[in-house]
Design a protein around this motif. Structure first.
Motif, short mmCIF file in Angstrom:
data_model
loop_
_atom_site.label_atom_id
_atom_site.label_comp_id
_atom_site.label_asym_id
_atom_site.label_seq_id
_atom_site.Cartn_x
_atom_site.Cartn_y
_atom_site.Cartn_z
N PHE A 129 -26.39 22.33 7.13
CA PHE A 129 -26.08 21.84 6.06
C PHE A 129 -26.76 22.01 4.63
CE2 PHE A 129 -29.05 18.85 7.61
CZ PHE A 129 -29.67 18.33 6.37
N GLY A 130 -26.11 21.85 3.71
CA GLY A 130 -26.81 21.81 2.35
C GLY A 130 -26.24 20.79 1.27
N GLU A 131 -27.04 20.60 0.28
CA GLU A 131 -26.66 19.37 -0.61
C GLU A 131 -27.25 19.77 -1.81
OE1 GLU A 131 -27.51 15.36 0.04
OE2 GLU A 131 -28.56 16.10 1.98
N VAL A 132 -26.54 19.48 -3.13
CA VAL A 132 -27.00 19.57 -4.38
C VAL A 132 -26.83 18.25 -5.13
CG1 VAL A 132 -27.06 20.64 -6.57
CG2 VAL A 132 -26.69 21.91 -4.57
N ASN A 137 -33.04 15.56 -9.86
CA ASN A 137 -32.33 16.75 -9.04
C ASN A 137 -32.81 17.07 -7.87
OD1 ASN A 137 -30.59 18.14 -11.53
ND2 ASN A 137 -32.67 17.69 -12.34
N LEU A 138 -31.86 17.42 -7.01
CA LEU A 138 -32.20 17.73 -5.50
C LEU A 138 -31.37 18.89 -4.98
CD1 LEU A 138 -33.19 16.46 -2.56
CD2 LEU A 138 -30.55 15.98 -2.41
N TYR A 139 -32.14 19.89 -4.40
CA TYR A 139 -31.52 20.90 -3.64
C TYR A 139 -32.22 20.97 -2.27
CZ TYR A 139 -30.99 22.11 -8.42
OH TYR A 139 -30.83 22.21 -9.95
N ARG A 140 -31.15 20.91 -1.23
CA ARG A 140 -31.44 20.62 0.19
C ARG A 140 -30.85 21.83 1.02
NH1 ARG A 140 -31.23 15.16 1.50
NH2 ARG A 140 -33.21 14.72 0.92
N VAL A 162 -23.50 9.59 -2.77
CA VAL A 162 -24.23 10.83 -2.98
C VAL A 162 -25.78 10.72 -1.93
CG1 VAL A 162 -25.61 12.23 -4.90
CG2 VAL A 162 -23.25 11.42 -5.14
N ASN A 163 -26.39 9.62 -2.39
CA ASN A 163 -27.69 9.41 -1.70
C ASN A 163 -27.48 8.43 -0.62
OD1 ASN A 163 -30.01 10.58 -2.53
ND2 ASN A 163 -29.89 9.78 -4.57
N ARG A 164 -28.47 8.68 0.63
CA ARG A 164 -28.32 7.39 1.67
C ARG A 164 -28.51 6.20 1.03
NH1 ARG A 164 -32.02 12.07 4.24
NH2 ARG A 164 -30.06 13.59 4.82
N SER A 165 -28.07 5.28 1.59
CA SER A 165 -28.29 3.78 1.06
C SER A 165 -29.68 3.49 1.10
CB SER A 165 -27.57 2.76 2.01
OG SER A 165 -28.20 2.77 3.24
N GLU A 189 -24.51 8.95 -10.11
CA GLU A 189 -24.98 10.28 -9.22
C GLU A 189 -23.68 10.97 -8.88
OE1 GLU A 189 -28.00 7.84 -6.33
OE2 GLU A 189 -25.95 7.63 -5.94
N LEU A 190 -24.16 12.36 -8.89
CA LEU A 190 -23.03 13.69 -8.55
C LEU A 190 -23.60 14.25 -7.44
CD1 LEU A 190 -22.32 14.66 -12.13
CD2 LEU A 190 -20.85 13.24 -10.98
N GLY A 191 -22.80 14.69 -6.50
CA GLY A 191 -23.25 15.59 -5.54
C GLY A 191 -22.39 16.32 -4.91
N ILE A 192 -22.91 17.57 -4.10
CA ILE A 192 -21.79 18.26 -3.45
C ILE A 192 -22.53 18.51 -2.14
CG2 ILE A 192 -20.75 20.63 -3.09
CD1 ILE A 192 -20.81 20.86 -6.11
N GLY A 193 -21.90 18.32 -0.92
CA GLY A 193 -22.53 18.57 0.31
C GLY A 193 -21.51 19.39 1.20
#
Length: 443
Positions: free
Chosen positions: A63-66, A88-91, A166-169, A436-440
């Motif tokens: 998996f991946g997420e930005v 910013n997060l890149y995982r 976007v983030n875990r609680s 918060e904005l994100g793509i996973g």
């Protein structure tokens, strides 16, 4: 002649409407019969479970997420935990699995993570997870190595398509630490068709790494030093799935945290640090067609917080962390698929690289959560030393957001958090509203 054309035109519309109706009924029937492409093994998220259901003896998944957060300032006292205060997060994570036999299965994960915060700080992390499953009987199986603990909800459902925000609680980051790996052995299986269980015995926590505002979070990673197996923990979980569309779960973690290390108090007395953490969680989840509901609660207890204070002071240049004797957190979340409001979904008949008509969803969700990181704490530690560090969250957090899921493997996310800290005084953490904005994705 006009009458003839009118009748012909009327017949055309009847046939067209009937065909559209039948197409819609066929699509709905196909949607009901459509099975998920990803199945779950107990204790593992979707991509992590792939090897257990692969037709081949091996599998590669991940998996991946930005993510982006419009955070202007790092909350006071949280500078040392960039995972909770990033911009910013890149995982990206990859699982490599191999099935030696139907009874012996190897699974491993390599996770790479890069974060930056508003102050220009960056953090790079490289995490390795590896374990083996021995499928002995449906009522008794064994997992050993470095594996995800069965605690709360997110820790076993941590892939970005499996949660709405976007983030875990915050409840499952600050009270129940997500991405929590144990090094040890875990037993799991079915008690009956309605009940399943997990019981793990693993390494204790690294109390010397604790931070006041995040309780046990910084001590959750396995250690590979001389103190690796001087402390131990147990991790039971039981799940009830006897009601259709419902899951009820209760879990716990009870473990030593002092590493059996020697500490020296301010009077010069030496002793072995003695501290035990207890964490209890329960959640209920209900999924029905276009609706989803979840409620989760957790509370933690810590003994020997004075010993932890001296232990953390030894490791951090004399700055001791005031760890809570008790904390608490809970959340309630509901979501509804906006796409279900469209009666005619024939425009989704065509499948392509981005869209799978059977999987498309646009869930709108609302979540309320409350966390109190220091419901109870040793006030004497604050009065005894000016170097004492405490970060207190007593926060209400309301998150409103929407996802666009064009297929099971992909989620585009946006949400807004209204955050308010009830705590006051010099130890109260500063809270700001966040976009918060994100793509996973998973594969």
């Amino acid at each position: 002649m006009k009458l003839f054309y009118s009748v012909l035109l009327g017949c055309f519309f009847i046939v067209a409407n009937n065909n559209l109706l039948f197409a819609q009924e066929d699509f709905q029937q196909e949607e009901e019969e459509h099975e998920t492409k990803f199945k779950q093994q107990p204790g593992l998220a979707k991509a992590a479970s792939k090897v257990f259901f692969s037709e081949k003896p091996w599998s590669v998944s991940g998996f991946g997420e930005v993510s982006f957060v419009n955070r202007n300032d790092v909350p006071i006292g949280m500078e040392d935990d960039i995972e909770l205060s990033y911009n910013n997060l890149y995982r990206f994570s990859t699982f490599f699995g191999y099935r030696f036999t139907d009874k012996i299965i190897w699974n491993s994960e390599i996770l790479v993570e890069y974060l930056t915060d508003p102050n220009g700080n960056s953090h790079f992390e490289f995490i390795v997870e590896a374990f083996m499953d021995f499928s002995i009987h449906k009522s008794f199986n064994l997992r050993t190595g470095i594996y995800p603990l069965s605690i709360g909800y997110i820790n076993n459902n941590d892939e970005p398509v499996m949660f709405a925000s976007v983030n875990r609680s915050d409840v499952e980051r600050m009270i129940v630490p997500s991405t929590w790996m144990g090094m040890g052995v875990s037993f799991y299986g079915l008690i009956s068709p309605s009940f399943n269980y997990t019981f793990g015995v693993s390494q204790g926590l690294d109390g010397s790494s604790f931070l006041s505002g995040t309780w046990i979070r910084q001590g959750r990673e396995p250690r590979f030093d001389g103190n690796s197996f001087t402390t131990y923990s147990i991790n039971p979980q039981i799940n009830y799935v006897g009601l259709k569309d419902w899951t009820l779960s209760a879990s716990a973690f009870i473990g030593q945290t002092g590493n059996n290390q020697e500490i020296t108090d301010y009077n010069g007395n030496k002793r072995i640090a003695n501290s035990v953490a207890q964490l209890y969680t329960a959640y209920v989840k209900h999924t029905k067609k276009n609706w989803e509901f979840m409620a989760l609660a957790s509370t933690g207890y810590m003994s020997g917080t004075e010993d932890l204070y001296y232990l953390t002071a030894q490791e951090n240049g004399g700055v001791g962390q005031v760890i809570a004797n008790q904390n608490i957190g809970y959340l309630v979340e509901g979501s509804f698929d906006l796409l279900s409001l469209f009666n005619n979904r024939s425009f989704l008949r065509k499948k392509n690289a981005l869209i799978d008509p059977h999987d498309v969803k646009i869930p709108l969700f609302v979540r309320y959560e409350y966390i109190n990181t220091h419901k109870n704490y040793n006030e004497k530690l604050l009065m005894a030393d000016t170097n004492a560090n405490m970060v207190h969250f007593n926060s209400d957090i309301i998150t409103v957001g929407v996802n666009f899921k064009p297929r099971e493997e992909i989620a585009f996310k946006i949400d807004y958090q209204f955050r308010n800290n009830r705590a006051t005084g010099p130890y109260a953490a500063k809270e700001d509203n966040l976009l918060e904005l994100g793509i996973g994705f998973i594969f």
